[in-house]
Design a protein around this motif. Structure first.
Motif, PDB file in Angstrom:
ATOM      1  N   TRP A  92       0.882  -1.152   0.100  1.00 59.20           N
ATOM      2  CA  TRP A  92       0.025   0.079   0.029  1.00 59.20           C
ATOM      3  C   TRP A  92       0.979   1.190   0.127  1.00 59.20           C
ATOM      4  O   TRP A  92       1.985   1.376   0.587  1.00 59.20           O
ATOM      5  CB  TRP A  92      -0.900   0.010   1.141  1.00 59.20           C
ATOM      6  N   ASP A 100      -4.376   7.009  -2.783  1.00 56.78           N
ATOM      7  CA  ASP A 100      -3.573   6.004  -2.582  1.00 56.78           C
ATOM      8  C   ASP A 100      -3.565   4.893  -3.652  1.00 56.78           C
ATOM      9  O   ASP A 100      -4.717   4.602  -4.164  1.00 56.78           O
ATOM     10  CB  ASP A 100      -3.815   5.440  -1.053  1.00 56.78           C
ATOM     11  N   THR A 119      -2.489   0.508  -4.325  1.00 57.64           N
ATOM     12  CA  THR A 119      -2.228  -0.819  -4.102  1.00 57.64           C
ATOM     13  C   THR A 119      -1.546  -1.547  -5.280  1.00 57.64           C
ATOM     14  O   THR A 119      -2.055  -1.563  -6.252  1.00 57.64           O
ATOM     15  CB  THR A 119      -3.562  -1.537  -3.706  1.00 57.64           C
TER      16      THR A 119
END
Lengths: 112, 114
Positions: free
Chosen positions: B22, B74, B76
Motif C-alpha cells: 500500500w 492511495d 495498492t
C-alpha cells in the motif's frame, strides 16, 4: 531510448578527501539528469538536478555536478568527504517528461 | 509536509502466495509511481498513474502484477502468484507534475519470497 551508465560500482575515499562519482548518459533528446542518494533502509533523496539551465548544478550537502554534452557525462563531485556521505548513489535520466531511468548505482565508502 | 507512506515495511512470503503493498502519496500529488529495486540494481519503473489513470505500465508483468489507484489518492500493488525473482524493494513515489523532477520517494517495502 535513454540510459545511464555509472562507471564505478564502488568508490572508496578517505574522510576529508574529494569525491568523484562518474556517470555517462545516452539520450536522443535533451535530457534532464539527476543524482539521488539512498542511505541504508532509507528512501531515495534527491541531491541535485539538471534541466537545461546552468551546466554546473549545485545540490545539497556540498555536492555538485557538471553537465557536459560533448562528453555525455554528468559526474558528481564533492570537495571534502564526510562520514555521513557513505551511501548508494544513483545517476538518473529523464527525457520529454517520461519516466526516470536509473543507473546501477555506486556505493560510496568513507574511510576514517 | 508528510512524506510518502508505504506499508508494510517488510514482508516474507512463500512462492506462489499473494501479497499486496500500500502507498499513500503526498497530499495533492497527482502522479504516483511504483518502482521495483532488486538488490544491487537501480530502481525500475513498474507503473505510473496520473490521478487514477495509468500512464505507463509497459514494464509491469501483467500476468502476475496488478495495481490500482482508486479515487486518485492511495494505491495498492499486488503480486499473485509470487516468484522467487520478485524478491526486491518496492518503492512508491509521487510528484505534483508528470515531469520527472519533484519526485518524493517512500521508504519502500522489502519483499522476500522463499
Amino acid at each position: 531510448a535513454q540510459s545511464v551508465t555509472q562507471l564505478d560500482s564502488h568508490v572508496s575515499v578517505s574522510e576529508g578527501t574529494p569525491v568523484l562519482l562518474r556517470c555517462n548518459y545516452s539520450s536522443s533528446y535533451s535530457p534532464s539528469l539527476f543524482w539521488y542518494v539512498q542511505h541504508p533502509n532509507k528512501g531515495l533523496q534527491l541531491l541535485l538536478k539538471y534541466t537545461s539551465a546552468a551546466t554546473l548544478v549545485k545540490g545539497i550537502n556540498g555536492f555538485e555536478a557538471e553537465f557536459k554534452k560533448s562528453e555525455t557525462s554528468f559526474h558528481l563531485t564533492k570537495p571534502s568527504a564526510h562520514m555521513s556521505d557513505a551511501a548508494e548513489y544513483f545517476c538518473v535520466v529523464s527525457v520529454q517528461n517520461q519516466k526516470l531511468v536509473f543507473g546501477q548505482g555506486t556505493r560510496l565508502t568513507i574511510n576514517p | 509536509e508528510a512524506g510518502v507512506a508505504q506499508s508494510p515495511r517488510y514482508k516474507i512470503i512463500e512462492k506462489r502466495q499473494s501479497v499486496a503493498f500500500w502507498c499513500n502519496p503526498i497530499s495533492g500529488h497527482a502522479t504516483l509511481y511504483w518502482y521495483q529495486q532488486i538488490l544491487g540494481q537501480g530502481p525500475k519503473l513498474l507503473i505510473q498513474f496520473q490521478n487514477n489513470g495509468v500512464v505507463d505500465d509497459s514494464q509491469l508483468p501483467k500476468d502476475r502484477f496488478s495495481a490500482e489507484r482508486l479515487k486518485g489518492v492511495d494505491s495498492t500493488l499486488k503480486i499473485q502468484p509470487a516468484k522467487l525473482e520478485d524478491s526486491a524493494v518496492y518503492l512508491c513515489a509521487s510528484s505534483a507534475r508528470v515531469q520527472g523532477f519533484g519526485y518524493t520517494f517512500g521508504s519502500g517495502t522489502r519483499l522476500t519470497v522463499v
